[in-house]
Scaffold this motif. Structure first.
Motif, PDB file in Angstrom:
ATOM      1  N   PRO A  12     -25.200  40.713 -98.720  1.00  0.00           N
ATOM      2  CA  PRO A  12     -24.757  39.963 -99.891  1.00  0.00           C
ATOM      3  C   PRO A  12     -23.397  40.386-100.437  1.00  0.00           C
ATOM      4  O   PRO A  12     -22.953  39.856-101.452  1.00  0.00           O
ATOM      5  N   ALA A  13     -22.715  41.318 -99.804  1.00  0.00           N
ATOM      6  CA  ALA A  13     -21.430  41.818-100.335  1.00  0.00           C
ATOM      7  C   ALA A  13     -20.279  40.832-100.167  1.00  0.00           C
ATOM      8  O   ALA A  13     -19.264  40.943-100.834  1.00  0.00           O
ATOM      9  N   TRP A  14     -20.430  39.862 -99.249  1.00  0.00           N
ATOM     10  CA  TRP A  14     -19.354  38.928 -98.896  1.00  0.00           C
ATOM     11  C   TRP A  14     -18.124  39.667 -98.390  1.00  0.00           C
ATOM     12  O   TRP A  14     -16.996  39.308 -98.660  1.00  0.00           O
ATOM     13  N   ARG A  15     -18.398  40.717 -97.624  1.00  0.00           N
ATOM     14  CA  ARG A  15     -17.374  41.465 -96.886  1.00  0.00           C
ATOM     15  C   ARG A  15     -17.985  41.803 -95.539  1.00  0.00           C
ATOM     16  O   ARG A  15     -19.126  42.268 -95.475  1.00  0.00           O
ATOM     17  N   VAL A  16     -17.245  41.587 -94.477  1.00  0.00           N
ATOM     18  CA  VAL A  16     -17.757  41.867 -93.136  1.00  0.00           C
ATOM     19  C   VAL A  16     -17.973  43.370 -92.992  1.00  0.00           C
ATOM     20  O   VAL A  16     -17.125  44.172 -93.393  1.00  0.00           O
ATOM     21  N   PRO A  24     -15.225  34.389 -97.378  1.00  0.00           N
ATOM     22  CA  PRO A  24     -14.513  34.473 -98.656  1.00  0.00           C
ATOM     23  C   PRO A  24     -15.112  35.553 -99.557  1.00  0.00           C
ATOM     24  O   PRO A  24     -16.326  35.685 -99.645  1.00  0.00           O
ATOM     25  N   THR A  25     -14.257  36.323-100.208  1.00  0.00           N
ATOM     26  CA  THR A  25     -14.758  37.334-101.146  1.00  0.00           C
ATOM     27  C   THR A  25     -15.076  36.707-102.501  1.00  0.00           C
ATOM     28  O   THR A  25     -15.819  37.268-103.287  1.00  0.00           O
ATOM     29  N   ARG A  26     -14.506  35.530-102.746  1.00  0.00           N
ATOM     30  CA  ARG A  26     -14.765  34.792-103.989  1.00  0.00           C
ATOM     31  C   ARG A  26     -15.123  33.365-103.602  1.00  0.00           C
ATOM     32  O   ARG A  26     -14.466  32.756-102.770  1.00  0.00           O
ATOM     33  N   GLN A  27     -16.181  32.835-104.194  1.00  0.00           N
ATOM     34  CA  GLN A  27     -16.679  31.517-103.806  1.00  0.00           C
ATOM     35  C   GLN A  27     -16.039  30.384-104.612  1.00  0.00           C
ATOM     36  O   GLN A  27     -15.967  30.450-105.837  1.00  0.00           O
ATOM     37  N   THR A  28     -15.548  29.397-103.894  1.00  0.00           N
ATOM     38  CA  THR A  28     -15.171  28.101-104.455  1.00  0.00           C
ATOM     39  C   THR A  28     -15.672  27.065-103.456  1.00  0.00           C
ATOM     40  O   THR A  28     -16.042  27.415-102.328  1.00  0.00           O
ATOM     41  N   ALA A  29     -15.657  25.812-103.830  1.00  0.00           N
ATOM     42  CA  ALA A  29     -16.111  24.774-102.902  1.00  0.00           C
ATOM     43  C   ALA A  29     -15.244  24.753-101.648  1.00  0.00           C
ATOM     44  O   ALA A  29     -15.756  24.635-100.526  1.00  0.00           O
ATOM     45  N   LEU A  30     -13.945  24.886-101.805  1.00  0.00           N
ATOM     46  CA  LEU A  30     -13.040  24.876-100.655  1.00  0.00           C
ATOM     47  C   LEU A  30     -13.278  26.086 -99.754  1.00  0.00           C
ATOM     48  O   LEU A  30     -13.381  25.948 -98.533  1.00  0.00           O
ATOM     49  N   ARG A  31     -13.387  27.256-100.344  1.00  0.00           N
ATOM     50  CA  ARG A  31     -13.609  28.470 -99.536  1.00  0.00           C
ATOM     51  C   ARG A  31     -14.952  28.425 -98.824  1.00  0.00           C
ATOM     52  O   ARG A  31     -15.069  28.847 -97.679  1.00  0.00           O
ATOM     53  N   ARG A  32     -15.963  27.913 -99.484  1.00  0.00           N
ATOM     54  CA  ARG A  32     -17.265  27.801 -98.835  1.00  0.00           C
ATOM     55  C   ARG A  32     -17.198  26.802 -97.681  1.00  0.00           C
ATOM     56  O   ARG A  32     -17.802  27.008 -96.628  1.00  0.00           O
ATOM     57  N   SER A  33     -16.449  25.743 -97.860  1.00  0.00           N
ATOM     58  CA  SER A  33     -16.263  24.760 -96.781  1.00  0.00           C
ATOM     59  C   SER A  33     -15.564  25.397 -95.586  1.00  0.00           C
ATOM     60  O   SER A  33     -15.944  25.159 -94.433  1.00  0.00           O
ATOM     61  N   LEU A  34     -14.543  26.211 -95.851  1.00  0.00           N
ATOM     62  CA  LEU A  34     -13.851  26.916 -94.764  1.00  0.00           C
ATOM     63  C   LEU A  34     -14.779  27.906 -94.065  1.00  0.00           C
ATOM     64  O   LEU A  34     -14.738  28.058 -92.844  1.00  0.00           O
ATOM     65  N   TYR A  35     -15.608  28.562 -94.839  1.00  0.00           N
ATOM     66  CA  TYR A  35     -16.592  29.500 -94.291  1.00  0.00           C
ATOM     67  C   TYR A  35     -17.513  28.782 -93.298  1.00  0.00           C
ATOM     68  O   TYR A  35     -17.694  29.222 -92.161  1.00  0.00           O
ATOM     69  N   GLU A  36     -18.064  27.669 -93.733  1.00  0.00           N
ATOM     70  CA  GLU A  36     -18.974  26.895 -92.876  1.00  0.00           C
ATOM     71  C   GLU A  36     -18.241  26.302 -91.674  1.00  0.00           C
ATOM     72  O   GLU A  36     -18.752  26.333 -90.549  1.00  0.00           O
ATOM     73  N   ALA A  37     -17.052  25.764 -91.891  1.00  0.00           N
ATOM     74  CA  ALA A  37     -16.294  25.126 -90.799  1.00  0.00           C
ATOM     75  C   ALA A  37     -15.868  26.146 -89.747  1.00  0.00           C
ATOM     76  O   ALA A  37     -15.967  25.859 -88.547  1.00  0.00           O
ATOM     77  N   THR A  38     -15.408  27.322 -90.163  1.00  0.00           N
ATOM     78  CA  THR A  38     -14.982  28.297 -89.154  1.00  0.00           C
ATOM     79  C   THR A  38     -16.173  28.825 -88.371  1.00  0.00           C
ATOM     80  O   THR A  38     -16.060  29.094 -87.178  1.00  0.00           O
ATOM     81  N   PHE A  39     -17.343  28.920 -89.010  1.00  0.00           N
ATOM     82  CA  PHE A  39     -18.536  29.321 -88.256  1.00  0.00           C
ATOM     83  C   PHE A  39     -18.894  28.248 -87.240  1.00  0.00           C
ATOM     84  O   PHE A  39     -19.201  28.548 -86.082  1.00  0.00           O
ATOM     85  N   ALA A  40     -18.839  27.004 -87.643  1.00  0.00           N
ATOM     86  CA  ALA A  40     -19.171  25.899 -86.740  1.00  0.00           C
ATOM     87  C   ALA A  40     -18.246  25.887 -85.527  1.00  0.00           C
ATOM     88  O   ALA A  40     -18.696  25.759 -84.373  1.00  0.00           O
ATOM     89  N   VAL A  41     -16.957  26.052 -85.753  1.00  0.00           N
ATOM     90  CA  VAL A  41     -15.976  26.040 -84.653  1.00  0.00           C
ATOM     91  C   VAL A  41     -16.191  27.246 -83.748  1.00  0.00           C
ATOM     92  O   VAL A  41     -16.234  27.118 -82.517  1.00  0.00           O
ATOM     93  N   GLN A  42     -16.340  28.433 -84.336  1.00  0.00           N
ATOM     94  CA  GLN A  42     -16.507  29.638 -83.530  1.00  0.00           C
ATOM     95  C   GLN A  42     -17.818  29.631 -82.739  1.00  0.00           C
ATOM     96  O   GLN A  42     -17.853  30.053 -81.602  1.00  0.00           O
ATOM     97  N   SER A  43     -18.879  29.145 -83.335  1.00  0.00           N
ATOM     98  CA  SER A  43     -20.166  29.164 -82.637  1.00  0.00           C
ATOM     99  C   SER A  43     -20.248  28.108 -81.550  1.00  0.00           C
ATOM    100  O   SER A  43     -21.010  28.240 -80.601  1.00  0.00           O
ATOM    101  N   ALA A  44     -19.450  27.054 -81.664  1.00  0.00           N
ATOM    102  CA  ALA A  44     -19.466  25.991 -80.655  1.00  0.00           C
ATOM    103  C   ALA A  44     -18.622  26.338 -79.431  1.00  0.00           C
ATOM    104  O   ALA A  44     -18.803  25.736 -78.377  1.00  0.00           O
ATOM    105  N   SER A  45     -17.756  27.314 -79.573  1.00  0.00           N
ATOM    106  CA  SER A  45     -16.874  27.629 -78.423  1.00  0.00           C
ATOM    107  C   SER A  45     -17.399  28.766 -77.579  1.00  0.00           C
ATOM    108  O   SER A  45     -18.292  29.448 -77.895  1.00  0.00           O
TER     109      SER A  45
END
Length: 106
Positions: free
Chosen positions: A54-58, A85-106
């Motif tokens: 839950p720290a939002w840090r790798v 993201p260390t701080r949550q916003t709608a845009l940052r959460r979207s980037l979080y989800e999108a980068t996971f989707a791209v990385q996991s699909a490749s």
């Protein structure tokens, strides 16, 4: 032959951002499901994010890796590095989800 043997030898792919060693959120459930299927004899691969919740840090041991593989309790765990993201916003959460989707699909 019992129903528990129906999964033996089958390939199962689990995809999700949270997995062991994370102990909060959905990670324990995802981990338990994957490990249970492996115990039943399935060939389980989990494509997951790097531990960060839950720290939002790798976690430091994963911070410099884009991808890694490890075997945990009979499950092949493939970790992909996505934006965390260390701080949550709608845009940052979207980037979080999108980068996971791209990385996991490749």
């Amino acid at each position: 032959m019992g129903r528990e043997n129906e999964i033996s030898g089958k390939a199962v792919l689990v995809v999700g951002t949270y997995y062991r060693p994370e102990e909060a959120g959905i990670a324990p459930y995802t981990t338990a499901m994957a490990e249970h299927l492996a115990r039943l004899g399935a060939c389980v691969t989990a494509v997951v994010g790097c531990p960060h919740y839950p720290a939002w840090r790798v976690a430091p041991e994963y911070a410099r890796r884009l991808r890694s593989r490890e075997r945990i309790a009979g499950v092949e765990v493939r970790r992909v590095r996505n934006y965390v993201p260390t701080r949550q916003t709608a845009l940052r959460r979207s980037l979080y989800e999108a980068t996971f989707a791209v990385q996991s699909a490749s």
